[in-house]
Design a protein around this motif. Structure first.
Motif, PDB file in Angstrom:
ATOM      1  N   ILE A 146       0.821  -1.217   0.000  1.00 44.87           N
ATOM      2  CA  ILE A 146       0.000   0.000   0.000  1.00 44.87           C
ATOM      3  C   ILE A 146       0.852   1.262   0.000  1.00 44.87           C
ATOM      4  O   ILE A 146       0.655   2.168  -0.820  1.00 44.87           O
ATOM      5  N   SER A 147       1.789   1.344   0.931  1.00 40.21           N
ATOM      6  CA  SER A 147       2.589   2.567   1.042  1.00 40.21           C
ATOM      7  C   SER A 147       3.426   2.805  -0.206  1.00 40.21           C
ATOM      8  O   SER A 147       3.584   3.948  -0.646  1.00 40.21           O
ATOM      9  N   GLU A 148       3.964   1.750  -0.792  1.00 40.74           N
ATOM     10  CA  GLU A 148       4.731   1.902  -2.036  1.00 40.74           C
ATOM     11  C   GLU A 148       3.848   2.457  -3.149  1.00 40.74           C
ATOM     12  O   GLU A 148       4.271   3.312  -3.930  1.00 40.74           O
ATOM     13  N   GLY A 149       2.624   1.931  -3.244  1.00 46.33           N
ATOM     14  CA  GLY A 149       1.714   2.414  -4.269  1.00 46.33           C
ATOM     15  C   GLY A 149       1.330   3.866  -4.060  1.00 46.33           C
ATOM     16  O   GLY A 149       1.297   4.660  -5.014  1.00 46.33           O
ATOM     17  N   LEU A 150       1.041   4.246  -2.817  1.00 49.83           N
ATOM     18  CA  LEU A 150       0.692   5.636  -2.526  1.00 49.83           C
ATOM     19  C   LEU A 150       1.857   6.573  -2.825  1.00 49.83           C
ATOM     20  O   LEU A 150       1.657   7.688  -3.344  1.00 49.83           O
ATOM     21  N   GLU A 151       3.065   6.131  -2.524  1.00 46.85           N
ATOM     22  CA  GLU A 151       4.250   6.936  -2.828  1.00 46.85           C
ATOM     23  C   GLU A 151       4.365   7.158  -4.340  1.00 46.85           C
ATOM     24  O   GLU A 151       4.701   8.251  -4.800  1.00 46.85           O
ATOM     25  N   GLU A 152       4.084   6.110  -5.107  1.00 50.28           N
ATOM     26  CA  GLU A 152       4.114   6.219  -6.571  1.00 50.28           C
ATOM     27  C   GLU A 152       3.085   7.239  -7.048  1.00 50.28           C
ATOM     28  O   GLU A 152       3.373   8.072  -7.911  1.00 50.28           O
ATOM     29  N   PHE A 153       1.872   7.170  -6.501  1.00 48.70           N
ATOM     30  CA  PHE A 153       0.828   8.130  -6.889  1.00 48.70           C
ATOM     31  C   PHE A 153       1.241   9.560  -6.550  1.00 48.70           C
ATOM     32  O   PHE A 153       1.046  10.474  -7.350  1.00 48.70           O
ATOM     33  N   LEU A 154       1.790   9.769  -5.357  1.00 50.81           N
ATOM     34  CA  LEU A 154       2.171  11.123  -4.945  1.00 50.81           C
ATOM     35  C   LEU A 154       3.235  11.706  -5.855  1.00 50.81           C
ATOM     36  O   LEU A 154       3.187  12.891  -6.217  1.00 50.81           O
ATOM     37  N   ALA A 155       4.214  10.875  -6.250  1.00 49.97           N
ATOM     38  CA  ALA A 155       5.252  11.349  -7.165  1.00 49.97           C
ATOM     39  C   ALA A 155       4.653  11.695  -8.526  1.00 49.97           C
ATOM     40  O   ALA A 155       5.007  12.712  -9.144  1.00 49.97           O
ATOM     41  N   ALA A 156       3.727  10.857  -9.002  1.00 45.89           N
ATOM     42  CA  ALA A 156       3.095  11.131 -10.291  1.00 45.89           C
ATOM     43  C   ALA A 156       2.205  12.369 -10.225  1.00 45.89           C
ATOM     44  O   ALA A 156       2.148  13.156 -11.173  1.00 45.89           O
ATOM     45  N   ILE A 157       1.510  12.567  -9.103  1.00 44.83           N
ATOM     46  CA  ILE A 157       0.678  13.764  -8.932  1.00 44.83           C
ATOM     47  C   ILE A 157       1.542  15.019  -8.965  1.00 44.83           C
ATOM     48  O   ILE A 157       1.192  16.025  -9.613  1.00 44.83           O
ATOM     49  N   ALA A 158       2.688  14.970  -8.295  1.00 39.46           N
ATOM     50  CA  ALA A 158       3.584  16.128  -8.293  1.00 39.46           C
ATOM     51  C   ALA A 158       4.056  16.442  -9.710  1.00 39.46           C
ATOM     52  O   ALA A 158       4.099  17.610 -10.130  1.00 39.46           O
ATOM     53  N   LEU A 159       4.412  15.409 -10.488  1.00 44.84           N
ATOM     54  CA  LEU A 159       4.846  15.624 -11.867  1.00 44.84           C
ATOM     55  C   LEU A 159       3.701  16.163 -12.715  1.00 44.84           C
ATOM     56  O   LEU A 159       3.888  17.083 -13.521  1.00 44.84           O
ATOM     57  N   ALA A 160       2.503  15.599 -12.531  1.00 43.88           N
ATOM     58  CA  ALA A 160       1.348  16.068 -13.303  1.00 43.88           C
ATOM     59  C   ALA A 160       1.059  17.541 -13.031  1.00 43.88           C
ATOM     60  O   ALA A 160       0.761  18.310 -13.948  1.00 43.88           O
ATOM     61  N   ARG A 161       1.169  17.941 -11.772  1.00 43.07           N
ATOM     62  CA  ARG A 161       0.916  19.350 -11.438  1.00 43.07           C
ATOM     63  C   ARG A 161       1.988  20.248 -12.060  1.00 43.07           C
ATOM     64  O   ARG A 161       1.681  21.329 -12.580  1.00 43.07           O
ATOM     65  N   ARG A 162       3.259  19.820 -12.016  1.00 49.14           N
ATOM     66  CA  ARG A 162       4.334  20.620 -12.610  1.00 49.14           C
ATOM     67  C   ARG A 162       4.130  20.775 -14.112  1.00 49.14           C
ATOM     68  O   ARG A 162       4.422  21.830 -14.680  1.00 49.14           O
ATOM     69  N   ASN A 163       3.649  19.710 -14.743  1.00 50.45           N
ATOM     70  CA  ASN A 163       3.483  19.735 -16.194  1.00 50.45           C
ATOM     71  C   ASN A 163       2.168  20.364 -16.637  1.00 50.45           C
ATOM     72  O   ASN A 163       1.918  20.487 -17.840  1.00 50.45           O
ATOM     73  N   GLY A 164       1.309  20.713 -15.685  1.00 50.80           N
ATOM     74  CA  GLY A 164       0.003  21.227 -16.057  1.00 50.80           C
ATOM     75  C   GLY A 164      -0.880  20.160 -16.688  1.00 50.80           C
ATOM     76  O   GLY A 164      -1.771  20.477 -17.486  1.00 50.80           O
ATOM     77  N   ASP A 165      -0.646  18.901 -16.340  1.00 54.52           N
ATOM     78  CA  ASP A 165      -1.416  17.798 -16.919  1.00 54.52           C
ATOM     79  C   ASP A 165      -2.875  17.906 -16.492  1.00 54.52           C
ATOM     80  O   ASP A 165      -3.188  18.135 -15.315  1.00 54.52           O
ATOM     81  N   ARG A 166      -3.766  17.705 -17.456  1.00 54.18           N
ATOM     82  CA  ARG A 166      -5.197  17.798 -17.169  1.00 54.18           C
ATOM     83  C   ARG A 166      -5.911  16.467 -17.388  1.00 54.18           C
ATOM     84  O   ARG A 166      -7.124  16.395 -17.221  1.00 54.18           O
ATOM     85  N   TYR A 167      -5.164  15.462 -17.786  1.00 53.14           N
ATOM     86  CA  TYR A 167      -5.769  14.168 -18.103  1.00 53.14           C
ATOM     87  C   TYR A 167      -5.577  13.171 -16.968  1.00 53.14           C
ATOM     88  O   TYR A 167      -6.540  12.577 -16.476  1.00 53.14           O
ATOM     89  N   TRP A 168      -4.328  12.988 -16.549  1.00 57.50           N
ATOM     90  CA  TRP A 168      -4.045  11.969 -15.536  1.00 57.50           C
ATOM     91  C   TRP A 168      -4.235  12.472 -14.113  1.00 57.50           C
ATOM     92  O   TRP A 168      -4.480  11.680 -13.205  1.00 57.50           O
TER      93      TRP A 168
END
Length: 392
Positions: free
Chosen positions: A141-163
């Motif tokens: 669980i914690s590994e998966g949540l860490e993966e999501f948080l890293a991807a969310i941070a990248l999506a926000r930096r990139n202005g991603d509106r899809y993922w």
């Protein structure tokens, strides 16, 4: 030149796929394959076959897609190009995920993410999201949540509106799976807000409503769940893009909503529909979830218990081909009750013991949030499993 023609066709395939015009895309993918055959270079045809595999996965034609994508991966490793290998790994990994082969899904999508890292932030985020999903499905669980948080941070930096809305929604899903519904609702409400704020036709409004419906079922707000499910039924009927995926997820939420209300005729109708779809796709954990609801109905009605035990036992046995603790503990709990009702105390003990093992796998995977781990272990159905299991 032929090279420019192929580049144009490949770009058109991408544009049409994400515009959800898959029939048109398939036609251009076949044109790409014809053009590639004219070059005489083995590597040129591999990408076209990968795009045809992409179409088959979107249409839920897994039996046809698997050998095609396996061939794409083998050929692309030998002759390239990298985009063909990325396509093969991504969509073969996607099938592994939906067929509850989470170890393989994680490995394939990790490699796909590495290939996409310097080529496409869009495909990189998609692959990393499914890596996170696979880890959570495996109980990490914690590994998966860490993966999501890293991807969310990248999506926000990139202005991603899809993922971004999907990733936030999957944070909610993960918390719901460890029986933290209030925390799940916070993430899912934020995912829905992001979807509404972005207002793009390709944003995941269906997914945002689906997670909110799940939350409503778990929190006991069945009126709200019914309203959301009615809206989702309408949206699913209209959609053609990965329709099978929407149908799978909608069917299990609908079955569990009616089961929560004790409306067993409606619950069994939805579960029966899910069994057929899950069998066709090889979605073993969804099949097991459907059999679990049907078994709960048999227990509540007091009839068909022996048949329900046999069917749920077969589904659990099929699930053992992989590590699937999130469904295994729930199914094992119900199977234990079925065997107990039948007077098979050895079978009940074994079922509860297997469920307890799955519970401990999940708890061990919550490594950085002791309150979440304790909340999961203290939840009534989990305590019931642990108390009923024989001492190790």
């Amino acid at each position: 030149s032929i090279e420019f023609e192929m580049a144009a066709l490949a770009g058109l395939c991408d544009a049409l796929f994400f515009a959800r015009r898959v029939d048109e895309m398939a036609g251009h993918a076949r044109e790409l394959l014809d053009a590639a055959d004219r070059t005489g270079h083995a590597g040129d045809a591999v990408e076209a076959r990968g795009r045809l595999g992409q179409v088959l996965v979107c249409e839920g034609r897994f039996a046809e897609a698997i050998p095609l994508l396996d061939g794409v991966i083998e050929a692309a490793r030998a002759a390239g190009p990298p985009v063909a290998l990325q396509l093969g790994l991504t969509y073969r990994g996607f099938i592994h995920y939906w067929q509850a082969e989470y170890e393989a899904a994680e490995a394939f999508l990790e490699e796909a993410a590495t290939l996409a890292a310097n080529r496409s932030a869009f495909h990189f985020l998609a692959a990393r999201m499914f890596v996170g999903l696979s880890r959570i499905k495996l109980g990490r669980i914690s590994e998966g949540l860490e993966e999501f948080l890293a991807a969310i941070a990248l999506a926000r930096r990139n202005g991603d509106r899809y993922w971004l809305p999907r990733l936030v929604g999957y944070m909610g899903w993960a918390h719901r799976e460890i029986l933290a519904p209030e925390r799940a609702l916070e993430f899912d409400t934020e995912a829905h807000r992001l979807t509404q704020e972005m207002g793009l036709p390709e944003t995941p409004n269906t997914e945002a409503l689906l997670v909110l419906a799940n939350d409503a079922v778990q929190l006991g707000d069945l009126t709200q769940a019914s309203a959301l499910l009615a809206e989702l039924e309408e949206k699913t009927a209209e959609g053609q893009w990965f329709r099978w995926m929407d149908e799978l997820r909608l069917a299990i939420v609908t079955a569990e909503r009616w089961a929560a209300a004790g409306e067993w005729n409606r619950a069994t109708e939805a579960a029966d529909r899910l069994v057929g779809l899950a069998r066709r796709l090889g979605a073993r954990d969804y099949r097991c979830g459907a059999e679990r609801v049907l078994a709960q109905a048999a227990l509540a009605r007091g009839t068909g218990i022996e048949a329900a035990a046999r069917r749920l036992s077969e589904a659990v046995e099929d699930l053992r081909r992989s590590t699937v603790p999130l469904e295994a503990w729930r199914a094992g709990r119900v199977l234990g009750h079925l065997y107990h009702r039948l007077g098979n105390e050895d079978g009940a003990a074994a079922a509860f013991a297997e469920a307890a093992t799955a519970v401990r796998t999940i708890a061990a995977g919550i490594t950085d949030a002791p309150l979440l781990r304790e909340g999961f272990l203290d939840a009534a159905p989990v305590r019931e499993v642990l108390d009923a299991a024989p001492e190790a």
